[in-house]
Design a protein around this motif. Structure first.
Motif, PDB file in Angstrom:
ATOM      1  N   SER A  48      25.136  25.206 -27.525  1.00 26.84           N
ATOM      2  CA  SER A  48      26.214  25.611 -28.765  1.00 26.84           C
ATOM      3  C   SER A  48      25.615  26.231 -29.667  1.00 26.84           C
ATOM      4  O   SER A  48      26.203  27.213 -30.155  1.00 26.84           O
ATOM      5  N   SER A  49      24.298  26.583 -30.065  1.00 27.66           N
ATOM      6  CA  SER A  49      23.909  27.198 -31.079  1.00 27.66           C
ATOM      7  C   SER A  49      23.432  28.791 -30.550  1.00 27.66           C
ATOM      8  O   SER A  49      23.464  29.600 -31.330  1.00 27.66           O
ATOM      9  N   GLY A  50      22.989  28.753 -29.299  1.00 27.11           N
ATOM     10  CA  GLY A  50      22.872  30.055 -28.676  1.00 27.11           C
ATOM     11  C   GLY A  50      21.461  30.560 -29.003  1.00 27.11           C
ATOM     12  O   GLY A  50      21.107  31.661 -28.746  1.00 27.11           O
ATOM     13  N   GLU A  51      20.741  29.772 -29.873  1.00 28.49           N
ATOM     14  CA  GLU A  51      19.206  30.200 -30.209  1.00 28.49           C
ATOM     15  C   GLU A  51      18.209  29.447 -29.288  1.00 28.49           C
ATOM     16  O   GLU A  51      17.785  28.438 -29.614  1.00 28.49           O
ATOM     17  N   TYR A  52      17.824  30.264 -28.454  1.00 24.14           N
ATOM     18  CA  TYR A  52      16.636  29.833 -27.346  1.00 24.14           C
ATOM     19  C   TYR A  52      16.046  30.984 -26.796  1.00 24.14           C
ATOM     20  O   TYR A  52      16.921  32.091 -26.516  1.00 24.14           O
ATOM     21  N   SER A  53      14.933  30.881 -26.362  1.00 23.50           N
ATOM     22  CA  SER A  53      14.298  32.046 -25.525  1.00 23.50           C
ATOM     23  C   SER A  53      14.605  31.554 -24.063  1.00 23.50           C
ATOM     24  O   SER A  53      14.888  30.758 -23.892  1.00 23.50           O
ATOM     25  N   ALA A  54      14.173  32.776 -23.238  1.00 25.89           N
ATOM     26  CA  ALA A  54      14.392  32.045 -21.724  1.00 25.89           C
ATOM     27  C   ALA A  54      13.647  31.337 -21.422  1.00 25.89           C
ATOM     28  O   ALA A  54      14.041  30.099 -20.628  1.00 25.89           O
ATOM     29  N   MET A  55      12.552  31.167 -21.817  1.00 26.75           N
ATOM     30  CA  MET A  55      11.524  29.959 -21.580  1.00 26.75           C
ATOM     31  C   MET A  55      11.949  28.691 -22.063  1.00 26.75           C
ATOM     32  O   MET A  55      11.775  27.746 -21.241  1.00 26.75           O
ATOM     33  N   GLU A  56      12.274  28.749 -23.193  1.00 30.89           N
ATOM     34  CA  GLU A  56      12.889  27.468 -23.602  1.00 30.89           C
ATOM     35  C   GLU A  56      14.139  26.894 -22.972  1.00 30.89           C
ATOM     36  O   GLU A  56      13.959  25.568 -22.612  1.00 30.89           O
ATOM     37  N   PHE A  57      14.891  27.714 -22.650  1.00 29.09           N
ATOM     38  CA  PHE A  57      15.943  27.272 -21.813  1.00 29.09           C
ATOM     39  C   PHE A  57      15.727  26.657 -20.632  1.00 29.09           C
ATOM     40  O   PHE A  57      16.179  25.951 -20.105  1.00 29.09           O
ATOM     41  N   VAL A  58      14.994  27.391 -19.777  1.00 25.86           N
ATOM     42  CA  VAL A  58      14.624  27.233 -18.413  1.00 25.86           C
ATOM     43  C   VAL A  58      13.759  25.578 -18.534  1.00 25.86           C
ATOM     44  O   VAL A  58      14.032  24.920 -17.913  1.00 25.86           O
ATOM     45  N   SER A  59      12.600  25.618 -19.308  1.00 23.37           N
ATOM     46  CA  SER A  59      12.233  24.329 -19.612  1.00 23.37           C
ATOM     47  C   SER A  59      13.230  23.151 -19.922  1.00 23.37           C
ATOM     48  O   SER A  59      13.232  22.142 -19.507  1.00 23.37           O
ATOM     49  N   ALA A  60      14.186  23.456 -20.677  1.00 30.54           N
ATOM     50  CA  ALA A  60      15.223  22.496 -21.179  1.00 30.54           C
ATOM     51  C   ALA A  60      15.851  22.153 -19.707  1.00 30.54           C
ATOM     52  O   ALA A  60      16.103  21.009 -19.519  1.00 30.54           O
ATOM     53  N   ALA A  61      16.505  22.859 -19.039  1.00 30.76           N
ATOM     54  CA  ALA A  61      17.127  22.810 -17.677  1.00 30.76           C
ATOM     55  C   ALA A  61      16.073  22.025 -16.762  1.00 30.76           C
ATOM     56  O   ALA A  61      16.674  20.918 -16.063  1.00 30.76           O
ATOM     57  N   CYS A  62      14.923  22.332 -16.541  1.00 29.40           N
ATOM     58  CA  CYS A  62      13.882  21.649 -15.875  1.00 29.40           C
ATOM     59  C   CYS A  62      13.911  20.127 -16.160  1.00 29.40           C
ATOM     60  O   CYS A  62      13.619  19.042 -15.475  1.00 29.40           O
ATOM     61  N   THR A  63      13.811  19.932 -17.568  1.00 27.11           N
ATOM     62  CA  THR A  63      13.543  18.702 -18.269  1.00 27.11           C
ATOM     63  C   THR A  63      14.966  17.881 -17.807  1.00 27.11           C
ATOM     64  O   THR A  63      14.787  16.502 -17.507  1.00 27.11           O
ATOM     65  N   VAL A  64      16.226  18.264 -18.183  1.00 33.93           N
ATOM     66  CA  VAL A  64      17.432  17.576 -17.473  1.00 33.93           C
ATOM     67  C   VAL A  64      17.336  17.278 -16.190  1.00 33.93           C
ATOM     68  O   VAL A  64      17.496  15.820 -15.948  1.00 33.93           O
ATOM     69  N   ARG A  65      16.891  18.016 -15.353  1.00 35.84           N
ATOM     70  CA  ARG A  65      16.789  17.566 -13.858  1.00 35.84           C
ATOM     71  C   ARG A  65      15.975  16.767 -13.594  1.00 35.84           C
ATOM     72  O   ARG A  65      16.071  15.491 -12.926  1.00 35.84           O
ATOM     73  N   PHE A  66      14.720  16.753 -14.187  1.00 34.39           N
ATOM     74  CA  PHE A  66      13.440  15.865 -14.025  1.00 34.39           C
ATOM     75  C   PHE A  66      13.803  14.488 -14.461  1.00 34.39           C
ATOM     76  O   PHE A  66      13.604  13.418 -13.871  1.00 34.39           O
ATOM     77  N   CYS A  67      14.453  14.262 -15.610  1.00 29.23           N
ATOM     78  CA  CYS A  67      14.883  13.031 -16.218  1.00 29.23           C
ATOM     79  C   CYS A  67      16.257  12.491 -15.709  1.00 29.23           C
ATOM     80  O   CYS A  67      16.174  11.327 -15.260  1.00 29.23           O
ATOM     81  N   ALA A  68      16.839  13.358 -14.889  1.00 25.84           N
ATOM     82  CA  ALA A  68      18.002  12.733 -14.246  1.00 25.84           C
ATOM     83  C   ALA A  68      17.711  12.170 -12.829  1.00 25.84           C
ATOM     84  O   ALA A  68      18.341  11.233 -12.215  1.00 25.84           O
ATOM     85  N   GLU A  69      16.508  12.892 -12.167  1.00 28.74           N
ATOM     86  CA  GLU A  69      16.322  12.457 -10.838  1.00 28.74           C
ATOM     87  C   GLU A  69      16.232  11.015 -10.449  1.00 28.74           C
ATOM     88  O   GLU A  69      16.888  10.284  -9.188  1.00 28.74           O
ATOM     89  N   PRO A  70      15.506  10.249 -11.220  1.00 29.08           N
ATOM     90  CA  PRO A  70      15.658   8.901 -10.977  1.00 29.08           C
ATOM     91  C   PRO A  70      16.757   7.858 -10.809  1.00 29.08           C
ATOM     92  O   PRO A  70      16.837   6.801 -10.419  1.00 29.08           O
ATOM     93  N   HIS A  71      17.850   8.677 -11.425  1.00 26.44           N
ATOM     94  CA  HIS A  71      19.012   8.273 -11.660  1.00 26.44           C
ATOM     95  C   HIS A  71      20.259   8.667 -10.714  1.00 26.44           C
ATOM     96  O   HIS A  71      21.454   8.119 -11.009  1.00 26.44           O
ATOM     97  N   MET A  72      20.014   9.515  -9.872  1.00 25.49           N
ATOM     98  CA  MET A  72      20.865  10.238  -9.239  1.00 25.49           C
ATOM     99  C   MET A  72      21.839   9.536  -8.525  1.00 25.49           C
ATOM    100  O   MET A  72      22.902   9.733  -8.324  1.00 25.49           O
ATOM    101  N   ALA A  73      21.136   8.477  -7.778  1.00 29.78           N
ATOM    102  CA  ALA A  73      21.955   7.467  -7.074  1.00 29.78           C
ATOM    103  C   ALA A  73      23.305   6.849  -7.683  1.00 29.78           C
ATOM    104  O   ALA A  73      24.237   6.482  -7.246  1.00 29.78           O
ATOM    105  N   GLU A  74      22.950   6.641  -8.990  1.00 32.66           N
ATOM    106  CA  GLU A  74      24.105   5.844  -9.795  1.00 32.66           C
ATOM    107  C   GLU A  74      25.143   6.925 -10.247  1.00 32.66           C
ATOM    108  O   GLU A  74      26.076   6.772 -10.989  1.00 32.66           O
ATOM    109  N   PHE A  75      24.673   8.434 -10.022  1.00 32.52           N
ATOM    110  CA  PHE A  75      25.697   9.212 -10.748  1.00 32.52           C
ATOM    111  C   PHE A  75      26.829   9.456  -9.658  1.00 32.52           C
ATOM    112  O   PHE A  75      26.519   9.583  -8.423  1.00 32.52           O
ATOM    113  N   PRO A  76      28.009  10.040 -10.215  1.00 31.73           N
ATOM    114  CA  PRO A  76      29.040  10.502  -9.275  1.00 31.73           C
ATOM    115  C   PRO A  76      28.414  11.800  -8.361  1.00 31.73           C
ATOM    116  O   PRO A  76      27.622  12.569  -8.950  1.00 31.73           O
ATOM    117  N   ASP A  77      29.080  12.000  -7.240  1.00 28.56           N
ATOM    118  CA  ASP A  77      28.484  12.926  -6.300  1.00 28.56           C
ATOM    119  C   ASP A  77      28.629  14.334  -6.787  1.00 28.56           C
ATOM    120  O   ASP A  77      27.598  15.097  -6.833  1.00 28.56           O
TER     121      ASP A  77
END
Length: 88
Positions: A48-77
């Motif tokens: 929403s702020s739009g203030e990020y470097s490409a590296m920061e953004f890719v790191s954030a996306a990787c973090t979201v996926r990494f943190c989600a993976e142990p819980h994927m089975a409980e998420f909607p498809d």
């Protein structure tokens, strides 16, 4: 995947979790909320702020996926499919 495509995928995940499927948050375990929802919320602020470097953004996306993976089975498809499009 370029940064704009990545932003689109992450934006879709943010919308799904925080706007479209409000009951989804309530149905998550406390552990899933702490592990996944917190980094996703931080990524939403970054988007929403739009203030990020490409590296920061890719790191954030990787973090979201990494943190989600142990819980994927409980998420909607649909959410699991969107998360699987994020980089590792």
């Amino acid at each position: 995947m370029n940064i704009s495509e990545l932003a689109e995928v992450l934006g879709s995940i943010v919308e799904f979790v925080f706007l479209e499927e409000a009951e989804l948050l309530d149905s998550m375990t406390g552990e899933a909320q702490a592990n996944f929802v917190v980094p996703l919320g931080m990524s939403a602020k970054m988007l929403s702020s739009g203030e990020y470097s490409a590296m920061e953004f890719v790191s954030a996306a990787c973090t979201v996926r990494f943190c989600a993976e142990p819980h994927m089975a409980e998420f909607p498809d649909e959410l699991a499919r969107m998360l699987s499009r994020l980089p590792r």
